[in-house]
Design a protein around this motif. Structure first.
Motif, PDB file in Angstrom:
ATOM      1  N   UNK A 109       0.832  -1.212   0.000  1.00  0.00           N
ATOM      2  CA  UNK A 109       0.000   0.000   0.000  1.00  0.00           C
ATOM      3  C   UNK A 109       0.862   1.257   0.000  1.00  0.00           C
ATOM      4  N   UNK A 110       1.908   1.258   0.835  1.00  0.00           N
ATOM      5  CA  UNK A 110       2.754   2.435   0.966  1.00  0.00           C
ATOM      6  C   UNK A 110       3.425   2.792  -0.365  1.00  0.00           C
ATOM      7  N   UNK A 111       4.089   1.828  -0.977  1.00  0.00           N
ATOM      8  CA  UNK A 111       4.813   2.117  -2.218  1.00  0.00           C
ATOM      9  C   UNK A 111       3.864   2.198  -3.427  1.00  0.00           C
ATOM     10  N   UNK A 112       2.850   1.317  -3.462  1.00  0.00           N
ATOM     11  CA  UNK A 112       1.928   1.319  -4.597  1.00  0.00           C
ATOM     12  C   UNK A 112       1.126   2.607  -4.681  1.00  0.00           C
ATOM     13  N   UNK A 113       0.518   3.020  -3.555  1.00  0.00           N
ATOM     14  CA  UNK A 113      -0.278   4.244  -3.560  1.00  0.00           C
ATOM     15  C   UNK A 113       0.594   5.475  -3.723  1.00  0.00           C
ATOM     16  N   UNK A 114       1.820   5.435  -3.182  1.00  0.00           N
ATOM     17  CA  UNK A 114       2.736   6.567  -3.330  1.00  0.00           C
ATOM     18  C   UNK A 114       3.119   6.801  -4.774  1.00  0.00           C
ATOM     19  N   UNK A 115       3.473   5.724  -5.468  1.00  0.00           N
ATOM     20  CA  UNK A 115       3.849   5.835  -6.886  1.00  0.00           C
ATOM     21  C   UNK A 115       2.647   6.283  -7.717  1.00  0.00           C
ATOM     22  N   UNK A 116       1.470   5.684  -7.436  1.00  0.00           N
ATOM     23  CA  UNK A 116       0.268   6.049  -8.195  1.00  0.00           C
ATOM     24  C   UNK A 116      -0.082   7.523  -8.019  1.00  0.00           C
ATOM     25  N   UNK A 117      -0.011   8.013  -6.793  1.00  0.00           N
ATOM     26  CA  UNK A 117      -0.337   9.418  -6.515  1.00  0.00           C
ATOM     27  C   UNK A 117       0.637  10.356  -7.213  1.00  0.00           C
ATOM     28  N   UNK A 118       1.914   9.993  -7.184  1.00  0.00           N
ATOM     29  CA  UNK A 118       2.937  10.832  -7.818  1.00  0.00           C
ATOM     30  C   UNK A 118       2.685  10.983  -9.314  1.00  0.00           C
ATOM     31  N   UNK A 119       2.368   9.879  -9.991  1.00  0.00           N
ATOM     32  CA  UNK A 119       2.234   9.938 -11.441  1.00  0.00           C
ATOM     33  C   UNK A 119       0.840  10.384 -11.889  1.00  0.00           C
ATOM     34  N   UNK A 120      -0.184  10.121 -11.084  1.00  0.00           N
ATOM     35  CA  UNK A 120      -1.537  10.532 -11.479  1.00  0.00           C
ATOM     36  C   UNK A 120      -1.756  12.018 -11.217  1.00  0.00           C
ATOM     37  N   UNK A 121      -1.308  12.504 -10.038  1.00  0.00           N
ATOM     38  CA  UNK A 121      -1.531  13.903  -9.680  1.00  0.00           C
ATOM     39  C   UNK A 121      -0.310  14.786  -9.882  1.00  0.00           C
ATOM     40  N   UNK A 122       0.841  14.168 -10.119  1.00  0.00           N
ATOM     41  CA  UNK A 122       2.056  14.957 -10.309  1.00  0.00           C
ATOM     42  C   UNK A 122       2.559  15.597  -9.034  1.00  0.00           C
ATOM     43  N   UNK A 123       2.208  15.035  -7.873  1.00  0.00           N
ATOM     44  CA  UNK A 123       2.663  15.584  -6.597  1.00  0.00           C
ATOM     45  C   UNK A 123       4.097  15.156  -6.317  1.00  0.00           C
TER      46      UNK A 123
END
Length: 612
Positions: A109-123
């Motif tokens: 969850x930590x790495x999967x959601x972190x990577x997804x958030x970074x690339x989807x929202x550009x944060x």
């Protein structure tokens, strides 16, 4: 004054609505908070909120950073109460699946959601991983209401329950550590300053929590605190630990109270249960106030920030990819079947800790000007509200679709854990029936557990049993206590929830002495009360089986049991091994072919008296 009173009143109303409609309380609380907060600006005359948590000149409850101080202290109490429920013995026995879920599942969850958030929202990576840390937790307060009325196998319910309990402090700890890296990292999460602060959090958090836990426990055991002050002294100590630890190492207070709760929860304290009840009641009030405030504090601009397809994509990735992936990786090599893994992967609502800490950390980072911090609170609230809504409305249907929904609840709940109950429960367990014994006598419960039986220390006059999701496969109820009033109360209160297939109680002395009285819920026979059963168990502590030939043979055996003092019929057993509980009107049973057995308690039938 009106706003403050309104929050408390609305909060308790939301809790009642959640109880009445069997929903997670967080759902109506957040919805009410949004309605009196950001949504109310759309219909008030001056465009202001009905409830404004932060003072902005003319209106508001908390000046300056007052709201965040209240949120911090409230979360410290909630996390301490969660820590009190964690037992080392339970952690060691919950099995490899749950252990992997709170380790491998957390990492996924930590790495999967972190990577997804970074690339989807550009944060930034820092903000993305703070978001992913915050949504690690599920929480028993949101899972329990969802599963309470879904009949499931015990293993499936246990996995979801214990994951929720154990992962709360783990998720909070990970979020605290990520937040600290962001706060002191000055653009890099691996600077020397960040590592030093990280070490200080661990050092002071664990030290303060461990030390004050032992100090408070010592004061309780030595009776240095009068009984009427015990709860409030414990509360003030929790707040002291949080504040003091935070002074020595910024943001270490949350870790300190979790550690303090875990240490005290594993001590043999005489008043631990009473302390836990007080903290639970306090947590209900704080949660009610907290989530209306936090939801009301969100602005329309925050909601508009995430009203796009990126939010839908992130939600889909978290719910339909990351959660199932974590479950399947954690369940590898386990006894869970594919459909059970699918159901566990579907049910993962986020709860109290995620939303509370998100609001606290998001606001602090926003005040510091951290890029992307404005996304933290609305994104986490979106995940919380979305997962709770999804699981609350679809969990029952999904359980039926994947085939984990028990069409008939075959579990047997026995009220009372006396020697009689233990002998009967042990026989049922050996015949592949899930049996749970309930007693408020800890000695009886411990003896039952030594036999390998599931046993719970509980008072049937409280409401805690109805919230226990491990009892959701109970379909039969047997009240076997020596108190006829308790037996009748158990039938009246729990028949609908735990006795849908049959609810029985022992006949009492008055009914035994009056042959014309044969209650429909009577158990075993209308001539055997608790005293007679216990006397039989004392002399012949065993259960036997005898083959049945036909209806006439069965009737003759029943006649003998009514004449003999120490032979008491308890069950019938079919050729396929299924057990049927013997009601008081035992003559109504009719064997349907060969292979049926009469199961009885006491001495064996003698060959002279057994009918030919």
């Amino acid at each position: 004054m009106l706003e403050l009173a309104g929050i408390i009143i609305l909060g308790i109303i939301a809790q009642w609505v959640a109880w009445r409609f069997k929903l997670p309380a967080i759902l109506p609380l957040i919805l009410i908070g949004l309605l009196v907060g950001p949504v109310s600006t759309l219909y008030t005359e001056d465009g202001s909120k009905l409830i404004e948590p932060i003072w902005n000149g003319e209106k508001g409850l908390f000046p300056g950073e007052g709201l965040y101080y209240f949120v911090s202290l409230a979360i410290s109490v909630i996390l301490f109460e969660g820590g009190l429920t964690l037992k080392r013995a339970e952690i060691s026995n919950v099995g490899p699946v749950i252990t992997k879920l709170i380790t491998i599942g957390t990492v996924v969850t930590f790495f999967g959601a972190g990577v997804a958030t970074h690339y989807i929202f550009g944060l930034t990576w820092q903000i993305s991983f703070l978001f992913s840390a915050l949504i690690i937790v599920t929480g028993p307060t949101v899972i329990t209401p969802i599963l309470r009325n879904i009949p499931l196998k015990k293993d499936v319910s246990a996995v979801l329950k214990w994951e929720g309990i154990l992962i709360d402090p783990i998720g909070a700890l990970v979020a605290v550590l990520v937040f600290e890296f962001i706060s002191v990292g000055e653009g890099s999460t691996f600077t020397q300053t960040a590592l030093i602060e990280f070490g200080k959090i661990l050092l002071f958090g664990t030290t303060f929590g461990f030390t004050f836990a032992h100090a408070l426990a010592f004061a309780i055991k030595k009776n240095f605190i009068p009984h009427y002050l015990l709860n409030v002294v414990s509360l003030s100590t929790v707040l002291l630990v949080y504040v003091e630890s935070d002074l020595f190492a910024h943001e270490s207070g949350l870790l300190a109270v979790v550690v303090m709760g875990m240490v005290m929860g594993n001590m043999n304290l005489p008043n631990l249960k009473e302390l836990l009840y007080f903290k639970e009641s306090l947590s209900v009030l704080l949660i009610s106030i907290l989530f209306i405030l936090l939801s009301a504090n969100i602005n329309i601009a925050d909601m508009e920030l995430i009203m796009n397809w990126n939010t839908v994509a992130l939600f889909a990735v978290v719910v339909f990819i990351i959660r199932p992936l974590g479950v399947f990786l954690s369940a590898q090599g386990s006894n869970l079947k594919l459909n059970e893994k699918l159901f566990i992967g579907w049910v993962g609502p986020r709860g109290i800790v995620a939303a509370g800490i998100a609001s606290l950390f998001g606001s602090k980072l926003l005040a510091k000007g951290e890029p992307g911090a404005e996304y933290i609170t609305p994104l986490v609230f979106m995940i919380v509200l979305g997962t709770v809504l999804l699981n609350a409305t679809t969990a029952r249907l999904f359980a039926k679709l994947v085939g984990v929904f028990l069409k008939k609840s075959e579990g047997i709940l026995i009220i009372g854990a006396s020697r009689l109950s233990r002998i009967i429960g042990n026989y049922l367990r050996k015949n592949n029936r899930h049996v749970v014994l309930i007693d408020n006598n800890q000695t009886n419960v411990d003896k039952a557990k030594k036999l390998g039986l599931d046993a719970i220390t509980a008072n049937i006059f409280s409401d805690t049993l109805t919230d226990n999701i491990e009892l959701n496969d109970m379909g039969y109820l047997m009240a076997l206590t020596g108190n006829s009033d308790i037996n009748k109360f158990a039938i009246d209160k729990f028949q609908k929830q735990f006795g849908e297939n049959g609810a029985f109680r022992l006949v009492n002395t008055e009914e035994v002495n009056n042959p014309d009285v044969n209650p429909k819920e009577g158990l075993f026979s209308h001539t055997d009360d608790f005293i007679k059963l216990m006397d039989t168990v004392r002399k012949y502590p065993a259960i036997h089986e005898i083959d049945l030939k036909d209806k006439a043979h069965y009737d003759s055996l029943i006649d003998i049991t009514q004449q003999e003092n120490d032979i008491i019929p308890v069950f019938t057993k079919s050729p396929n091994g299924s057990i049927e509980i013997m009601p008081a009107n035992s003559k109504d049973f009719e064997p349907k072919g060969d292979g049926y057995k009469l199961v009885y308690l006491g001495k064996r039938f003698s060959t002279e008296k057994e009918p030919s």
